[in-house]
Write a protein that holds these residues in place. Structure first.
Motif, mmCIF file in Angstrom:
data_model
loop_
_atom_site.group_PDB
_atom_site.id
_atom_site.type_symbol
_atom_site.label_atom_id
_atom_site.label_comp_id
_atom_site.label_asym_id
_atom_site.label_seq_id
_atom_site.Cartn_x
_atom_site.Cartn_y
_atom_site.Cartn_z
ATOM 1 N N VAL A 33 0.836 -1.204 0.000
ATOM 2 C CA VAL A 33 0.000 0.000 0.000
ATOM 3 C C VAL A 33 0.873 1.257 0.000
ATOM 4 O O VAL A 33 0.651 2.179 -0.780
ATOM 5 C CB VAL A 33 -0.943 0.019 1.222
ATOM 6 N N CYS A 34 1.890 1.298 0.871
ATOM 7 C CA CYS A 34 2.674 2.526 1.096
ATOM 8 C C CYS A 34 4.065 2.493 0.465
ATOM 9 O O CYS A 34 4.688 3.540 0.344
ATOM 10 C CB CYS A 34 2.874 2.756 2.589
ATOM 11 N N GLY A 35 4.570 1.298 0.161
ATOM 12 C CA GLY A 35 5.935 1.188 -0.318
ATOM 13 C C GLY A 35 6.963 1.302 0.793
ATOM 14 O O GLY A 35 8.173 1.357 0.534
ATOM 15 N N ARG A 51 5.711 -5.125 10.275
ATOM 16 C CA ARG A 51 4.508 -4.272 10.212
ATOM 17 C C ARG A 51 4.877 -2.955 9.553
ATOM 18 O O ARG A 51 5.897 -2.338 9.923
ATOM 19 C CB ARG A 51 3.950 -4.034 11.611
ATOM 20 N N CYS A 52 4.043 -2.517 8.599
ATOM 21 C CA CYS A 52 4.284 -1.238 7.941
ATOM 22 C C CYS A 52 4.115 -0.109 8.966
ATOM 23 O O CYS A 52 3.077 -0.035 9.634
ATOM 24 C CB CYS A 52 3.301 -1.052 6.784
ATOM 25 N N PRO A 53 5.102 0.784 9.103
ATOM 26 C CA PRO A 53 4.990 1.863 10.085
ATOM 27 C C PRO A 53 3.966 2.925 9.683
ATOM 28 O O PRO A 53 3.593 3.761 10.509
ATOM 29 C CB PRO A 53 6.409 2.458 10.124
ATOM 30 N N VAL A 54 3.511 2.899 8.441
ATOM 31 C CA VAL A 54 2.562 3.908 7.971
ATOM 32 C C VAL A 54 1.119 3.408 8.111
ATOM 33 O O VAL A 54 0.293 4.044 8.751
ATOM 34 C CB VAL A 54 2.859 4.299 6.501
ATOM 35 N N CYS A 55 0.813 2.227 7.531
ATOM 36 C CA CYS A 55 -0.588 1.770 7.494
ATOM 37 C C CYS A 55 -0.850 0.576 8.409
ATOM 38 O O CYS A 55 -1.996 0.132 8.512
ATOM 39 C CB CYS A 55 -1.001 1.445 6.062
ATOM 40 N N GLU A 56 0.188 0.026 9.039
ATOM 41 C CA GLU A 56 0.073 -1.076 10.002
ATOM 42 C C GLU A 56 -0.241 -2.424 9.364
ATOM 43 O O GLU A 56 -0.544 -3.389 10.071
ATOM 44 C CB GLU A 56 -0.938 -0.748 11.113
HETATM 45 ZN ZN LIG Z 1 1.714 0.429 4.514
#
Ligand SMILES: [Zn+2]
Length: 283
Positions: A33-35, A51-56
């Motif tokens: 989703v965020c790259g 875990r993505c730090p932006v979108c979790e």
């Molecule tokens: Zn993300």
């Protein structure tokens, strides 16, 4: 994608990480989703759960390369060990399978009743497709496993395309379903965009997926039987599933999380979600 891999969520599975994989079989990936690169949640060498730090969104990185994954899915034991095999016909798992099938068909029929055109992506041995056909839907399937395709054609007389969805000569569908598939795909955002592209106007999609905010996942950590980092490349939650769906132009209108509902019977770490395409405003 194989349909039966997570079918018996409440039973312990084989060890999460077979000893055969090494770093050479893996690659690092970023959030679809965020790259963004993920932050470590679990270390399971040669794999990592991050875990993505932006979108979790939680995902596996490093994960198996596509060629290593293909070797895993080509393994006959991958399919034969599931609950969908002929020998499992009268097992408790098969009884549950019938309950899920009836519950999911009822949820779908409430929004798009037969004779709607129903496409199942990852149709496995074709048991859901056969039940949908018997309920009056016009069914088509796509399945990667040759064993699954042959079984479906021979035993159930349902035609299934062998290969990737993108190559399937199948037009739009009123209902697109994918059970226990989203966690396996290389890029769930790209996959859901493809689902949206297949949906007819007012079409409905339905899916099941394990979720990492479930009680077993939270309590058991790396011992959670559905973690399976070699195959489950993406670990969703109700929140991140809604997020990825919206980014793909889809909106989830109903989620069944309770294991006492028919559509999700006995599944304490999985959910069923149903929704529609977000109108693009051009028509
Ligand atoms: Zn993300």
């Amino acid at each position: 994608m194989p349909n039966g891999s997570n079918a018996m969520s409440s039973s312990p599975a084989s060890p999460a990480v077979p000893p055969t994989w090494t770093e050479q079989d893996t690659e690092s990936v970023s959030c679809c989703v965020c790259g963004a690169d993920g932050v470590s949640v679990h270390r399971l060498p040669p794999f990592g759960v991050v875990r993505c730090p932006v979108c979790e969104l939680v995902f596996v990185s490093p994960r198996l390369t596509s060629s290593a994954l293909q070797r895993l899915y080509d393994e006959p034991a991958y399919f034969e060990g599931g609950v969908y095999g002929p020998r499992a016909r009268w097992s408790p798992a098969m009884a549950l399978q019938r309950i899920w099938t009836a519950g999911r068909l009822a949820e779908i029929a409430r929004l798009r009743p037969p004779p709607a055109r129903l496409l199942e992506i990852g149709s496995g041995y074709g048991l859901f497709l056969a039940a949908a056909r018997d309920a009056g839907f016009a069914v088509r399937g796509v399945e990667l496993s040759r064993t699954g395709v042959e079984q479906t054609r021979r035993r159930l007389g349902v035609d299934v395309f062998a290969g990737q969805l993108a190559e399937a000569p199948i037009g739009e569908a009123d209902v697109v379903c994918f059970w226990d598939t989203l966690e396996h795909v290389p890029d769930p955002l790209a996959f859901l965009r493809e689902v949206r592209g297949r949906l007819a106007r007012d079409g409905v999609f339905a899916l099941s997926v394990p979720y990492i905010s479930s009680c077993p996942a939270v309590l058991l950590g790396t011992n959670w039987w559905t973690l399976k980092p070699e195959q489950h490349l993406w670990q969703l939650t109700p929140t991140t599933l809604r997020l990825v769906a919206v980014r793909a132009g889809l909106v989830i209108s109903r989620m069944v999380v309770s294991p006492i509902r028919r559509a999700n019977a006995g599944r304490i770490d999985s959910l069923v979600a149903i929704g529609r395409a977000i109108p693009d405003g051009r028509s």
